[in-house]
Scaffold this active site. Structure first.
Site, PDB file in Angstrom:
ATOM      1  N   ASP A  33      38.541  40.094  46.091  1.00 36.41           N
ATOM      2  CA  ASP A  33      38.076  39.573  47.384  1.00 36.41           C
ATOM      3  C   ASP A  33      39.159  39.620  48.457  1.00 36.41           C
ATOM      4  OD1 ASP A  33      36.630  36.957  45.387  1.00 36.41           O
ATOM      5  OD2 ASP A  33      35.754  38.876  45.945  1.00 36.41           O
ATOM      6  N   GLU A  48      27.084  38.990  50.650  1.00 34.76           N
ATOM      7  CA  GLU A  48      28.135  37.964  50.607  1.00 34.76           C
ATOM      8  C   GLU A  48      29.405  38.484  51.282  1.00 34.76           C
ATOM      9  OE1 GLU A  48      29.153  39.514  46.070  1.00 34.76           O
ATOM     10  OE2 GLU A  48      28.746  37.391  46.398  1.00 34.76           O
TER      11      GLU A  48
HETATM   12  C1  6LW Z   1      33.010  36.381  45.945  1.00 35.94           C
HETATM   13  C2  6LW Z   1      32.093  37.365  46.548  1.00 35.94           C
HETATM   14  C3  6LW Z   1      32.351  38.508  45.640  1.00 35.94           C
HETATM   15  O1  6LW Z   1      32.826  35.069  46.317  1.00 35.94           O
HETATM   16  O2  6LW Z   1      32.578  38.044  44.384  1.00 35.94           O
HETATM   17  O3  6LW Z   1      32.734  40.663  45.133  1.00 35.94           O
HETATM   18  C4  6LW Z   1      32.664  36.611  44.494  1.00 35.94           C
HETATM   19  N1  6LW Z   1      32.445  39.719  45.977  1.00 35.94           N
HETATM   20  O4  6LW Z   1      32.303  37.673  47.858  1.00 35.94           O
HETATM   21  C5  6LW Z   1      33.655  36.078  43.544  1.00 35.94           C
HETATM   22  O5  6LW Z   1      34.813  36.830  43.608  1.00 35.94           O
END
Ligand code: 6LW
Length: 567
Positions: free
Chosen positions: A16, A189
């Site tokens: 991240d 996300e």
């Molecule tokens: C993080 C999200 C993600 O909160 O994985 O790969 C989650 N992206 O943005 C946990 O690392």
């Protein structure tokens, strides 16, 4: 001669990534979950060479994770710089499993300097685990976050939302406004906003953090949208590229250089393949990220008001042209930590709580790290375990420990650790005949075992004298091998070679496995008498293919007697 960037730029468990530039300095923040201190910060001046400058959440009053589950804790941080100071937002996820809703309180901390000290956390709401802070050029600040919706019939990953943050008051204000529902790839996300040439660019991670992961970009001339998705939808992904050594690529953000070149940092995985694993199900055909999710970087160019990979397409590259900046290598970090300084090196992390003098001391026996025996390795509370990231598929770690156990309930030694259900360790302890012994033990998916030996009891080796003992573990991609020595020159393997793939993001049926394999030292005293162990050094070195460890069990325990006699 122009430099080339070798990916991953941050090998090992560094997921991240959130990147910024302040003047000539580039900084990347990465998530740390249940490991303490929280949020690692790496620094570069040429995007080629990176050094660890430290952590953001270093105090218990900033972050208390005692009792937290594996891969709970600090999720995706977001770093920014405005008003002459650094800002970092993060979520502290309390319960990612089983429940409809997660409890993900989010916070912002600030600091004048990247090295800190960082402020006490200010609450910025919750309901999502990837908060970032957008500083608009009208001086207004906006918390941007994904939403997790636990209701039935609702996609868990809800809209990307923004809400104004009054920094002076340290309060959110106004309504939370949904601005983007994501593309059909879903699992939207990791939102961050970049303002450029009159556009708000919203960068999100989509597809979920496994093999379908991707970076999606959309833009609008209004912060609240509507947002138009990039003509190529995902500008970076490893989907359908089985041959690509960089897999699981996603969760990215952009940074420009002082001379206007652009780059995209992102997470990725370099899986290890276990030919036998396919038998356990197609899920395992794609391999095992034993090092966890790492950080890589790609060159970007802007065309028609959109960012594109400079190499074309959306496939991440292992080698990337470096920016036209003076090379800025950093001094190499010592392979050996002799524990002879007053502070722990920032390479070290502990579980869920800070290393404190009460159980982890550099002063009680100068020139040693003294670990007081506390809970067993599966505990989510008082663990005396200090570990660093495994950053290479071939490595060797060694330590020298003085330990005087008086019962089988006391154990200390060397551990390779993924989480409190998945680890291998080489312990010094006592057997029922009151011999001092070394033994290899394992926990896979929470199931304890003692590999080797007669299947009843694991293989042990009797240690005749009470002198400090050398312990070693080597990793050769799919196999760990433990060994020990009384003189540091003659080594005996103990236990069988151990499969590295169960210590990975993919092994088992859990999806919330976000960390990576760590190697370190520990002391447990199940009798709660606090028997301590003194470690005089710890070394970690990358092994190249041709200096890999000898095949399993070449030097059988029976050779120990000769070694003992020789010393
Ligand atoms: C993080 C999200 C993600 O909160 O994985 O790969 C989650 N992206 O943005 C946990 O690392």
């Amino acid at each position: 001669m122009s430099q080339v960037i070798q990916n991953p730029i941050l090998p090992g468990f560094n997921p991240d990534p959130s990147v910024i530039r302040v003047g000539d300095d580039f900084y990347i923040a990465t998530s740390t979950f249940e490991w303490f201190p929280g949020v690692r910060i790496h620094h570069s001046r040429d995007l080629v060479n990176w050094r660890l400058v430290g952590h953001v959440l270093t105090r218990r009053d900033q972050l208390d994770m005692r009792g937290f589950n594996n891969s709970d804790g600090v999720y995706a941080p977001a770093l920014s710089h405005a008003d002459g100071k650094f800002w970092l937002t993060f979520s502290c996820t309390h319960n990612s499993r089983g429940g409809a809703w997660m409890s993900t309180p989010c916070y912002v901390v600030t600091a004048e300097s990247i090295e800190g000290p960082w402020s006490d956390p200010v609450a910025i709401g919750g309901g999502g685990f990837d908060p970032s802070l957008f500083h608009d050029d009208d001086g207004r600040k906006w918390v941007v976050n994904m939403t997790w919706d636990g209701r039935s019939g609702h996609d868990k990953f809800g809209d990307i939302v923004v809400q104004e943050f009054d920094a002076a008051e340290g309060k959110l204000k106004g309504k939370r406004v949904p601005i983007f529902a994501g593309t059909e790839l879903g699992c939207t996300e990791g939102p961050q906003i970049l303002k450029k040439d009159g556009y708000y660019y919203l960068i999100t991670a989509e597809g979920g953090t496994e093999w379908n992961h991707a970076v999606t970009v959309c833009r609008s001339t209004n912060l609240f949208g509507p947002y138009e998705v990039h003509p190529q939808k995902t500008i970076l992904s490893s989907r359908f590229q089985e041959e690509n050594p960089l897999q699981r690529s996603g969760h990215g953000f952009f940074v420009d250089t002082p001379n206007g070149e652009w780059y995209l940092t992102h997470l990725c995985g370099r899986p290890v393949y276990d030919p036998d694993a396919y038998a356990f199900g197609p899920k395992y055909a794609t391999g095992f990220s034993i090092l966890g999710r790492e950080t890589a970087i790609q060159k970007v160019e802007w065309r028609d008001g959109w960012p594109w990979l400079a190499c074309g397409g959306n496939a991440p590259q292992m080698e990337v042209p470096a920016p036209d900046l003076p090379a800025h290598p950093w001094p190499t970090t010592d392979k050996v930590d002799n524990f002879d300084s007053k502070q722990l090196s920032s390479q070290w992390q502990t579980l869920r709580e800070p290393a404190e003098e009460s159980w982890c001391s550099l002063t009680q026996k100068p020139g040693h790290l003294r670990l007081k025996g506390r809970h067993y390795l599966s505990s989510r509370f008082d663990q005396s375990l200090l570990a660093r990231r495994i950053e290479h598929h071939q490595m060797r770690a060694e330590t020298l420990v003085e330990y005087h156990p008086e019962s089988p309930m006391e154990m200390a030694g060397l551990v390779v650790y993924y989480d409190n259900g998945n680890y291998y360790f080489l312990k010094i302890t006592r057997d029922d005949s009151d011999n001092k012994v070394v033994q290899v033990c394992a926990s896979i998916a929470g199931v304890y075992s003692e590999p080797g030996g007669d299947g009843q009891k694991g293989e042990t080796a009797i240690i005749e004298n009470d002198d400090p003992l050398y312990l070693r573990v080597t990793l050769d991609t799919q196999w760990y091998q433990f060994s020990f020595s009384t003189d540091g020159r003659h080594w005996a393997n103990i236990g069988p070679r151990l499969n590295s793939t169960p210590l990975s993001d993919e092994y088992g049926n859990l999806i919330f496995k976000f960390t990576g394999s760590m190697v370190g030292i520990f002391a447990c005293d199940v009798n709660e008498q606090g028997r301590h162990a003194d470690f005089s050094h710890f070394s970690y070195e990358q092994l190249s293919a041709d200096s890999k460890a000898p095949e399993a069990n070449e030097l059988q325990v029976s050779a120990v007697a000769d070694l003992e006699a020789a010393s």
